[in-house]
Motif scaffolding. Structure first.
Motif, PDB file in Angstrom:
ATOM      1  N   THR A  56       0.811  -1.208   0.000  1.00 32.80           N
ATOM      2  CA  THR A  56       0.000   0.000   0.000  1.00 32.80           C
ATOM      3  C   THR A  56       0.849   1.266   0.000  1.00 32.80           C
ATOM      4  N   HIS A  61      -3.917   2.735  -0.661  1.00 40.77           N
ATOM      5  CA  HIS A  61      -4.186   2.173  -1.976  1.00 40.77           C
ATOM      6  C   HIS A  61      -3.009   1.307  -2.423  1.00 40.77           C
ATOM      7  N   GLU A  62      -3.288   0.363  -3.294  1.00 40.86           N
ATOM      8  CA  GLU A  62      -2.223  -0.481  -3.823  1.00 40.86           C
ATOM      9  C   GLU A  62      -1.258   0.349  -4.656  1.00 40.86           C
TER      10      GLU A  62
END
Length: 309
Positions: A56, A61-62
């Motif tokens: 992350t 978020h990735e």
């Protein structure tokens, strides 16, 4: 009682996980109590599998790769010596943990041109502790705790051009306070609260931090293991366990603080313990992570066998 470092130090090109691998969920039930078997030498054998679904960014978020999954196996041996005659109604002790990363599979969706990993010897964790005598009630112990000063020594395998290394290449100071409270004769609540300070890495990854960077110092952090346990029989117990980590100061690159890199994660899951005897205990724990920031997020499985020598 155990003190444990497991896994790998992860450096991602264009974004790094700066903190070393620390004890996240490796110790759980009756964590504040004396090691099973009492005084003298004991050993623990650990197996851990970590499956990261994603790595992350600062918003959770990735990161911007087609994939960012990890699958890491570690085997660890711990030696514990429980002495006697410490100050303030306590007994002194010593522990040492040496992990070995036996599998390190990484998939970035780009034939591992960005993420890659290696196996090998990880960093050594050594510590001295004071195990305080339990406070007793009418039905047995009510509260017991321990203080330990741990040092993580950078003896593990490290390559600054590899994204995921067994070793971190810097010293860390990682003391903790562990305690167990008996809510009833069959129900306990335990926790272990750590503080983490890190020295400088004098061989940082140029792919991560850029050419010409001389040193990187990861920020300070706190991390907590917690659990509750119910003893269904004298030999079998089960409960819920979890962990939490929060980095509260910025990483420094060549002495300058860099914002947006602080790490965080939370996890919770089931666990169980079976005592074959007073001298042999097996514990298994499963964790599901969430709320990760600037680090991997996934599932962790830990199995531990504690044996009195």
């Amino acid at each position: 009682m155990v003190s444990l470092i497991v896994g790998c130090s992860i450096h991602i090109k264009a974004h790094a996980v700066d903190l070393p691998v620390v004890n996240l969920g490796s110790t759980t039930f009756y964590d504040g109590a004396e090691v099973p078997g009492g005084k003298g030498w004991s050993a623990s054998l650990f197996y851990q599998n970590y499956r990261g679904r994603k790595i992350t960014d600062n918003k959770g978020h990735e990161i911007g790769l087609p994939k960012s999954s990890t699958n890491i196996d570690s085997v660890l041996m711990q030696l514990i010596y429980q002495g006697s005659g410490g100050p303030h109604d306590s007994d002194w002790g010593f522990s040492a943990v040496l992990p070995v990363v036996t599998k390190n599979l990484v998939d970035d969706g780009l034939n591992n041109t960005v993420l890659d990993g290696s196996e090998g010897l990880a960093d050594l964790n050594i510590g001295f502790y004071l195990q305080f005598k339990p406070i007793m009630g009418d039905e047995g112990p009510r509260f017991v705790h321990r203080l330990e000063a741990d040092v993580i020594a950078p003896v593990g395998d490290y390559n600054k051009h590899t994204a995921i290394n067994p070793g971190a290449n810097f010293w860390s100071f990682n003391p903790y306070w562990a305690a167990t409270f008996w809510a009833s004769s069959k129900t306990t609540i335990s926790w272990r609260l750590h503080y983490l300070w890190n020295a400088k890495n004098d061989a940082p990854s140029p792919e991560t931090y850029g050419d010409g960077v001389d040193d990187v110092q990861a920020g300070q952090a706190v991390h907590l293991n917690f659990n509750t346990l119910y003893a269904f029989t004298p030999k079998f117990s089960a409960g819920v366990n979890g962990y939490w980590l929060n980095q509260f100061t910025d990483t420094k690159v060549d002495g300058d603080s860099v914002s947006g890199r602080r790490e965080k994660v939370f996890a919770i899951g089931p666990g169980a313990m079976f005592a074959f005897s007073r001298q042999d205990v097996v514990i298994a724990n499963l964790y599901f992570e969430s709320e990760a920031r600037n680090r991997p997020e996934g599932n962790r499985f830990v199995m531990r066998w504690v044996h009195k020598l």
